[in-house]
Motif scaffolding. Structure first.
Motif, PDB file in Angstrom:
ATOM      1  N   ALA A 209      22.104 -21.281  45.341  1.00 50.93           N
ATOM      2  CA  ALA A 209      21.332 -20.558  44.330  1.00 50.93           C
ATOM      3  C   ALA A 209      21.856 -20.827  42.929  1.00 50.93           C
ATOM      4  CB  ALA A 209      21.365 -19.058  44.617  1.00 50.93           C
ATOM      5  N   LYS A 210      23.106 -21.280  42.834  1.00 53.49           N
ATOM      6  CA  LYS A 210      23.659 -21.616  41.524  1.00 53.49           C
ATOM      7  C   LYS A 210      23.221 -23.004  41.079  1.00 53.49           C
ATOM      8  CE  LYS A 210      28.183 -20.608  42.314  1.00 53.49           C
ATOM      9  NZ  LYS A 210      29.619 -20.477  41.967  1.00 53.49           N
ATOM     10  N   GLY A 211      22.603 -23.736  41.997  1.00 56.25           N
ATOM     11  CA  GLY A 211      22.181 -25.089  41.657  1.00 56.25           C
ATOM     12  C   GLY A 211      23.202 -26.152  42.013  1.00 56.25           C
ATOM     13  N   VAL A 212      24.165 -25.808  42.867  1.00 57.59           N
ATOM     14  CA  VAL A 212      25.160 -26.795  43.287  1.00 57.59           C
ATOM     15  C   VAL A 212      24.467 -27.861  44.146  1.00 57.59           C
ATOM     16  CG1 VAL A 212      27.319 -27.116  44.541  1.00 57.59           C
ATOM     17  CG2 VAL A 212      26.937 -25.024  43.253  1.00 57.59           C
ATOM     18  N   LYS A 220      33.074 -29.054  47.932  1.00 54.83           N
ATOM     19  CA  LYS A 220      33.796 -28.021  47.204  1.00 54.83           C
ATOM     20  C   LYS A 220      33.778 -26.677  47.926  1.00 54.83           C
ATOM     21  CE  LYS A 220      34.134 -25.957  42.625  1.00 54.83           C
ATOM     22  NZ  LYS A 220      33.510 -25.847  41.301  1.00 54.83           N
ATOM     23  N   HIS A 221      32.623 -26.343  48.530  1.00 55.09           N
ATOM     24  CA  HIS A 221      32.493 -24.978  49.050  1.00 55.09           C
ATOM     25  C   HIS A 221      32.730 -24.860  50.556  1.00 55.09           C
ATOM     26  CE1 HIS A 221      31.003 -22.875  45.431  1.00 55.09           C
ATOM     27  NE2 HIS A 221      30.588 -24.080  45.094  1.00 55.09           N
TER      28      HIS A 221
ATOM     29  N   GLY B  89      20.214 -21.126  39.022  1.00 55.63           N
ATOM     30  CA  GLY B  89      21.511 -20.900  38.397  1.00 55.63           C
ATOM     31  C   GLY B  89      21.505 -21.143  36.907  1.00 55.63           C
ATOM     32  N   GLN B 112      34.470 -20.093  40.393  1.00 56.45           N
ATOM     33  CA  GLN B 112      33.118 -19.764  40.822  1.00 56.45           C
ATOM     34  C   GLN B 112      32.252 -19.276  39.671  1.00 56.45           C
ATOM     35  OE1 GLN B 112      32.746 -17.854  44.697  1.00 56.45           O
ATOM     36  NE2 GLN B 112      34.958 -17.836  44.887  1.00 56.45           N
ATOM     37  N   VAL B 113      32.844 -18.490  38.775  1.00 55.55           N
ATOM     38  CA  VAL B 113      32.051 -17.958  37.662  1.00 55.55           C
ATOM     39  C   VAL B 113      31.724 -19.077  36.670  1.00 55.55           C
ATOM     40  CG1 VAL B 113      31.981 -16.277  35.790  1.00 55.55           C
ATOM     41  CG2 VAL B 113      33.025 -15.668  37.957  1.00 55.55           C
ATOM     42  N   GLU B 115      31.391 -22.214  37.409  1.00 51.50           N
ATOM     43  CA  GLU B 115      30.696 -23.345  38.041  1.00 51.50           C
ATOM     44  C   GLU B 115      29.275 -23.579  37.511  1.00 51.50           C
ATOM     45  OE1 GLU B 115      30.340 -23.108  42.301  1.00 51.50           O
ATOM     46  OE2 GLU B 115      30.427 -25.278  42.500  1.00 51.50           O
ATOM     47  N   PRO B 116      28.444 -22.534  37.382  1.00 49.38           N
ATOM     48  CA  PRO B 116      27.078 -22.790  36.881  1.00 49.38           C
ATOM     49  C   PRO B 116      27.061 -23.488  35.519  1.00 49.38           C
ATOM     50  CG  PRO B 116      27.244 -20.572  37.749  1.00 49.38           C
ATOM     51  CD  PRO B 116      28.636 -21.123  37.728  1.00 49.38           C
ATOM     52  N   ILE B 119      27.822 -27.121  36.003  1.00 49.68           N
ATOM     53  CA  ILE B 119      26.733 -27.860  36.640  1.00 49.68           C
ATOM     54  C   ILE B 119      25.605 -28.117  35.646  1.00 49.68           C
ATOM     55  CG2 ILE B 119      24.910 -27.731  38.395  1.00 49.68           C
ATOM     56  CD1 ILE B 119      26.814 -25.989  40.038  1.00 49.68           C
ATOM     57  N   HIS B 120      25.245 -27.102  34.887  1.00 54.82           N
ATOM     58  CA  HIS B 120      23.991 -27.176  34.141  1.00 54.82           C
ATOM     59  C   HIS B 120      24.155 -27.541  32.673  1.00 54.82           C
ATOM     60  CE1 HIS B 120      21.735 -25.636  37.498  1.00 54.82           C
ATOM     61  NE2 HIS B 120      22.607 -24.662  37.641  1.00 54.82           N
ATOM     62  N   MET B 167      28.666 -14.136  37.250  1.00 56.51           N
ATOM     63  CA  MET B 167      28.413 -15.522  37.639  1.00 56.51           C
ATOM     64  C   MET B 167      26.945 -15.886  37.440  1.00 56.51           C
ATOM     65  SD  MET B 167      29.594 -17.076  41.217  1.00 56.51           S
ATOM     66  CE  MET B 167      28.278 -16.521  42.258  1.00 56.51           C
TER      67      MET B 167
END
Lengths: 309, 577
Positions: A209-212, A220-221, B89, B112-113, B115-116, B119-120, B167
C-alpha cells in the motif's frame, strides 16, 4: 549478551557430559572389547595390552579417567585400532572435512535459498512446481547414487577434473556438490515456506500500500523473516556437513573424518569413538549457538535469554 | 469535481464454493478535505471496497467485475500496476486495522516511516528521515528522534497506530483510506487517535475515507456517512441525516440495537425488528421494511423498567476480599532476573444473588485475570473468595468440583473456545457427564435439546461441528454449554466483544432473558462501557489491577467519583446529537 553466552557455555558442557555418558555406556554395552578379535595372542600379552589401555580397571574408574585425561592432559586417549592418539587423528582429518563441508554449505546456500525465494514468489506456477519437484528429488536420491552419476558425467564431459582423489583445490567440487545437494533441497523448501508465511502477513500488505515494488517487498520486507526457519536448520546441518560423511568420502576418496566414525564402531575402537562423538557434539553445540545468535540478529523481537531490556 | 468518485463498483470473489458479491454496485464520492465514514458489519464489503481502489486484493479469488473509481480525474480500475504503485503511498495512503501486525517487525520505525518518501520522491536519506521524525512528532510521538530508531515491538498499540498514521501521511497524500484504524485500541487511545486524524485533516488538508463498524466513531469523526450491508450501500448522507432521520430499515435497526450510555430499554431492539430480508434465486438479497416495526419497538419500550421503589435487602452470593494475583517471569537457571507483575492488586468485591456486576477496564488492567481467579482457573497469591458463605481458595480439586457446577464462564472468542473436533452434542454432554447429571443417554440428550432451544437453536444442530456455525450462533452454544450444569453464577468474559452490534444485541438479550428465568448472577466483564451499562446493576472500574471505583451502575455513570472513570466515560464516542 555476556550472561547469555555464559549460560549457553554451561548448557553446552552439560550436553557434552550427557553425550559422553551415553556413548561410554553404549560402547561398553557392545559385545566384545577392542582386542577380543585378535587371534594368536597369548592370554598374558592380552592382559598386558588391556592394562596398557586401562581396560582392566573397574567400569566406574574408566568412566572418570577419560574426562580427567581430557582436562588435565588434553588427551583423548590412544586409538586401539590405529595405535595413534585420537587427537592426532581428528586434527589430521578434520581440515579436509571442514573444507569439504564449507564448500558444500556455500553451494547449498547459493542454490537452495534463491530457488526457495523463486518458488515462493511464483507460488503455484510451473516454476514453483518444477523447483519443488527437483528439491524433492534432491532429498530422496541418496548420495551413493548421485556421487557415481556425477563421476561418470565428469569423466566423460569435463576434461581435467579428477573423479576421485584429494590434493588439488578443484578436487573438492564433485564431493561438495554431492554432499551439499540434500542441504540445498532442504533449504529451498524451508526458504519457500518461510517466505510464504511472511508474505501472508499484514505488514506486507502495508508495504504494498506504500507503493513498494515487488522486488523490494521480497528483499527488504520479507527475506529477513523468511530466512529464520532456514537458519534454525542450518546450525546442526552445518555441524553435520563439516564433520564428514562416510559415503561421500569413500566415493571420492577424501581423507576426511567420516570414515573414522564407521571404522571406530566396527573395530570397537572405544577411545576413537568417544573422541569423535565428543568432537561432533562440540561442533553441534557451537553451531547451534551461532544459529541462535544469527536468529537474534535477524529478528529484533528475539531477546536472548539473560538479556534485559 | 470531487476528489474520488466511485461509480457502480463491483468486486466479486470467485471460489470453488461459488461467487460472492463482496461489493455489489457501490457508488459514492469524497470531496477534498472531507471525512467520509463507511459503516457496516463484518462481511458487508467495506474493507473490500477500500482495497479494490488500490488493487490490493489477492487476485484471484477477487476480481473487479465492473464500475469505475476516478481519483483526481484519473481512472484507477484497470490501471497498470506500475502506474498504480506511483499513486499508492504517494497520493492515496492507507492505515490498517491492527497496528500490531501491520508494521514490519524486522525493520526500525524510522526505516518504515521514511520509506514512502524514498520511494516516491527524489529525496536524500537524511531529508527523508528528518521529515519522518517531524511527522512522528506531529502525530504525538514524544522523543521521536530517539524512539524512531527502535523496533515496532517496543511500542504500545496506540503508539504503533500513530506510527502507521505518520507513515501514511509523510508524503502529504490527498486521500487517506483508514480501514478500522481504532478498532483494536482502548477507548481512551481511540479518542486520542480520532482527535489526531481530525487535526491532520485541518492541518494537511487530507481527505479521509474512514471504514468502521462502530457507529459512535463515525458520528464522532465523519462529515458524511455511507452505510453498507451485504455488499450494497443501503443509505448515505450527512451524519446528522443518518443518525437523526434514518430512512432505511437496516440503518434504523443498526442504530437502535446498539446500547448507548443513555439506552433505557430493558430488552434491546434487533435489526430483525426492522428489516425483512428475502434471498432471491440469483444469489442476491432484497431488503424490505417490516410493516410492524413500530409496534415491535413500542412493545419493547413498554418493558422499560423503573427502579424498584423499595430496595429489598439482598443476599450476598460472592464476596472477594483482598484478592491478589501476581505473575512471575524469568528467574530461571542463569536466565533473566525474576520479575513480578501484579495483575490483580488487593481487590474487594461483592455480588448479590440474581444481580449483575459489570467489570470494566482497558486491555491489560487485569479484569480477565480477576474473573479467572474467582473461578480458581488462575492461581492466586493472597486474599479470599467466598462463595455462598464458603471459602474457595484452598479447596481441593475434589471439593471444588461442586462449585465448578455452580460457577461457570463464557469466554470471549467463540471460535477458539469450542473444541473444533467435537460435535455440539459432545460439547454439551461433556459437562453433564463430569457432574453426573442425567441418568442415561436419553435423558442427557433431552436435556441438551432443551438447552439448545433455550438459547434459540434447535435439535437439528446436535450433530454439527462448531465451524458450521456463525459467530453469533457459536456464542449461543457457549452460553448453552455454560448453562448445561445449571449454574447460579456465570462469568461473562468479553463475551460479546468479537461480535457485530446486531448479533451482540441478540446475545445480550438472551443473557438478560436467561437471568430473569433462572435467577442467574453475572460477573460481566467488558471493555465496552455502553454494553456494561446496559447489562449491570453494579459496576466496578478496574485500572492496573486495582478497583478504581465500585458502586451502583447509575451512580457511577451519572456521577463518577474517580478521574479515571470520568476519562473513560468521556472517551466513549457518542452517536447522539
Amino acid at each position: 549478551m555476556f550472561r547469555f553466552l555464559i549460560g549457553r557455555l554451561f548448557q553446552g558442557m552439560l550436553v557434552l557430559l550427557a553425550l559422553y555418558t551415553i556413548t561410554f555406556f553404549l560402547a561398553k554395552a557392545m559385545p566384545g572389547e577392542p582386542f577380543t578379535s585378535e587371534k594368536n595372542v597369548s592370554a598374558e600379552t592380552k592382559a598386558n595390552i588391556r592394562k596398557l589401555y586401562g581396560l582392566d580397571q573397574p567400569l566406574w574408574k574408566q568412566y572418570f579417567v577419560y574426562p580427567k585425561n581430557i582436562i588435565t592432559e588434553g588427551s583423548f586417549g590412544i586409538s586401539t585400532s590405529k595405535g595413534r592418539p585420537v587427537g592426532d587423528i581428528i586434527l589430521q582429518s578434520f581440515p579436509n572435512s571442514l573444507l569439504l563441508g564449507l564448500c558444500s554449505l556455500a553451494f547449498a546456500i547459493a542454490i537452495g535459498v534463491p530457488i526457495g525465494v523463486l518458488s515462493a514468489v511464483r507460488k503455484n506456477s510451473w516454476v514453483d512446481w518444477t523447483c519443488m519437484a527437483i528439491a524433492m528429488i534432491g532429498i530422496c536420491v541418496p548420495s551413493f547414487t548421485i556421487g557415481p552419476l556425477l563421476q561418470i558425467y565428469a569423466a566423460a564431459h569435463i576434461p581435467g577434473l579428477k573423479v576421485a582423489g584429494w590434493g588439488n583445490l578443484q578436487d573438492v567440487l564433485l564431493p561438495a556438490f554431492t554432499l551439499g545437494l540434500v542441504s540445498a533441497a532442504y533449504l529451498a523448501r524451508l526458504t519457500r515456506g518461510g517466505i510464504l508465511e511472511v508474505l501472508s502477513q499484514d505488514f506486507v500488505r502495508t508495504a504494498r500500500a506504500k507503493g513498494v515494488s515487488p522486488t523490494k517487498v521480497i528483499l527488504k520486507h520479507t527475506l529477513r523473516g523468511g530466512l529464520l526457519p532456514a537458519v534454525a536448520y542450518l546450525g546442526p546441518a552445518f555441524a553435520a556437513l563439516i564433520s564428514g560423511s562416510f559415503i561421500v568420502e569413500t566415493i571420492f576418496q577424501v581423507p576426511g573424518m567420516g570414515q573414522h566414525f564407521v571404522n571406530a564402531a566396527t573395530t570397537r575402537d572405544e577411545f576413537l569413538l568417544l573422541g569423535l562423538s565428543l568432537f561432533f557434539g562440540f561442533l553441534i553445540v557451537v553451531m547451534n549457538l551461532l544459529a541462535d545468535l544469527l536468529t537474534g540478529f535477524l529478528d529484533p523481537r528475539v531477546r536472548l535469554a539473560g538479556e534485559t531490556e | 469535481m470531487s476528489l474520488l468518485d466511485v461509480k457502480n463498483l463491483k468486486t466479486y470473489f470467485h471460489t470453488r464454493a461459488g461467487t460472492t458479491r463482496a461489493v455489489d454496485d457501490v457508488s459514492f464520492s469524497i470531496d477534498k478535505k472531507e471525512i467520509v465514514g463507511v459503516v457496516g458489519e463484518s462481511g458487508s464489503g467495506k474493507s473490500v471496497t477500500c482495497h479494490s481502489m488500490l488493487g490490493l486484493l489477492p487476485q484471484p479469488p477477487a476480481k473487479v467485475e465492473g464500475g469505475s473509481v476516478t481519483f483526481d480525474g484519473q481512472e484507477l480500475i484497470g490501471l497498470p500496476t506500475s502506474l498504480l504503485r506511483a499513486i499508492r503511498g504517494k497520493r492515496i495512503s492507507m492505515v490498517f486495522q491492527d497496528p500490531m501486525s501491520c508494521l514490519n517487525p524486522y525493520l526500525r520505525i524510522i526505516d518504515q516511516v521514511a520509506e514512502p518518501i524514498l520511494i516516491h520522491e527524489n529525496a536524500s536519506l537524511e531529508q527523508a528521515e528528518s521529515r519522518a521524525i517531524e511527522m512522528m512528532k506531529k502525530v504525538g510521538i514524544r522523543d521521536a528522534e530517539q524512539r524512531a530508531h527502535s523496533y515496532p515491538h517496543e511500542f504500545s498499540g496506540g503508539m504503533r497506530q500513530r506510527v502507521m498514521i505518520a507513515m501514511s501521511l509523510v508524503t502529504n497524500p490527498d486521500l487517506l483510506l483508514a480501514d478500522e484504524p481504532t478498532t483494536a485500541l482502548d477507548v481512551t487511545v481511540q479518542a486520542r487517535i480520532l482527535e489526531i486524524l481530525r487535526e491532520l485533516r485541518d492541518d494537511l488538508g487530507v481527505a479521509v475515507l474512514f471504514v468502521t463498524h462502530d457507529l459512535g466513531v463515525v458520528a464522532n469523526i465523519a462529515d458524511r456517512v455511507v452505510v453498507m450491508y451485504k455488499g450494497k450501500i443501503v443509505e448515505q448522507g450527512t451524519v446528522c441525516d443518518i443518525f437523526q432521520n434514518p430512512s432505511h430499515p437496516y440503518v434504523k435497526g443498526l442504530l437502535a440495537c446498539r446500547p448507548s450510555l443513555d439506552t433505557k430499554y430493558r430488552i434491546l431492539p434487533t435489526v430483525d425488528d426492522f428489516l425483512k430480508t428475502e434471498d432471491q434465486a440469483d444469489g442476491s438479497t432484497t431488503l424490505g421494511e417490516r410493516p410492524d416495526a413500530m409496534e415491535r419497538l413500542a412493545k419493547l419500550q413498554e418493558e422499560e423498567i423503573l427502579d424498584d421503589p423499595v430496595e429489598k435487602p439482598l443476599e450476598t452470593l460472592l464476596e472477594v476480599n483482598d484478592l491478589g494475583v501476581h505473575f512471575h517471569s524469568g528467574g530461571g537457571f542463569l536466565g533473566k532476573p525474576p520479575e513480578t507483575v501484579i495483575a490483580v492488586d488487593k481487590v474487594n468485591l461483592t455480588i448479590p444473588k440474581g444481580k449483575t456486576l459489570g467489570l470494566v477496564g482497558e486491555s491489560g488492567c487485569g479484569k480477565t485475570t480477576l474473573g479467572r481467579a474467582i473461578l480458581r482457573l488462575q492461581q492466586t497469591c493472597r486474599g479470599s473468595v467466598q462463595y455462598d458463605g464458603r471459602e474457595l481458595i484452598g479447596l481441593t480439586q475434589a471439593d471444588m468440583l461442586e462449585y465448578r457446577k455452580r460457577m461457570q464462564i463464557i469466554f470471549q472468542d467463540p471460535y477458539a473456545s469450542l473444541n473444533p473436533r467435537q460435535t455440539i452434542e459432545q460439547t454439551l454432554i461433556e459437562p453433564l457427564l463430569v457432574h453426573k447429571i442425567g441418568a442415561n443417554r436419553g435423558q442427557r440428550r433431552d436435556r441438551v435439546v432443551s438447552l439448545l432451544e433455550e438459547v434459540g437453536l434447535g435439535a437439528e444442530f446436535l450433530l454439527r461441528y462448531p465451524h458450521e456455525f456463525s459467530g453469533g450462533q457459536r456464542q449461543r452454544i457457549s452460553v448453552a454449554r455454560a448453562l448445561a450444569v445449571e449454574p447460579e453464577f456465570v462469568v461473562c468474559d468479553e463475551c460479546v466483544s468479537a461480535m457485530d452490534v446486531s448479533v451482540q444485541a441478540q446475545v445480550l438479550n438472551l443473557l438478560r432473558e436467561l437471568q430473569g428465568k433462572r435467577n442467574l448472577t453475572y460477573l460481566f466483564i467488558s471493555h465496552d462501557l455502553s454494553v456494561v451499562k446496559f447489562m449491570s446493576d453494579d459496576i466496578a472500574v478496574m485500572k492496573q489491577g486495582r478497583i478504581e471505583e465500585f458502586g451502583k451502575a447509575n451512580e457511577v455513570y451519572e456521577n463518577p467519583q474517580s478521574d479515571y472513570t470520568r476519562e473513560l466515560l468521556e472517551a466513549v464516542p457518542r452517536a447522539d446529537f
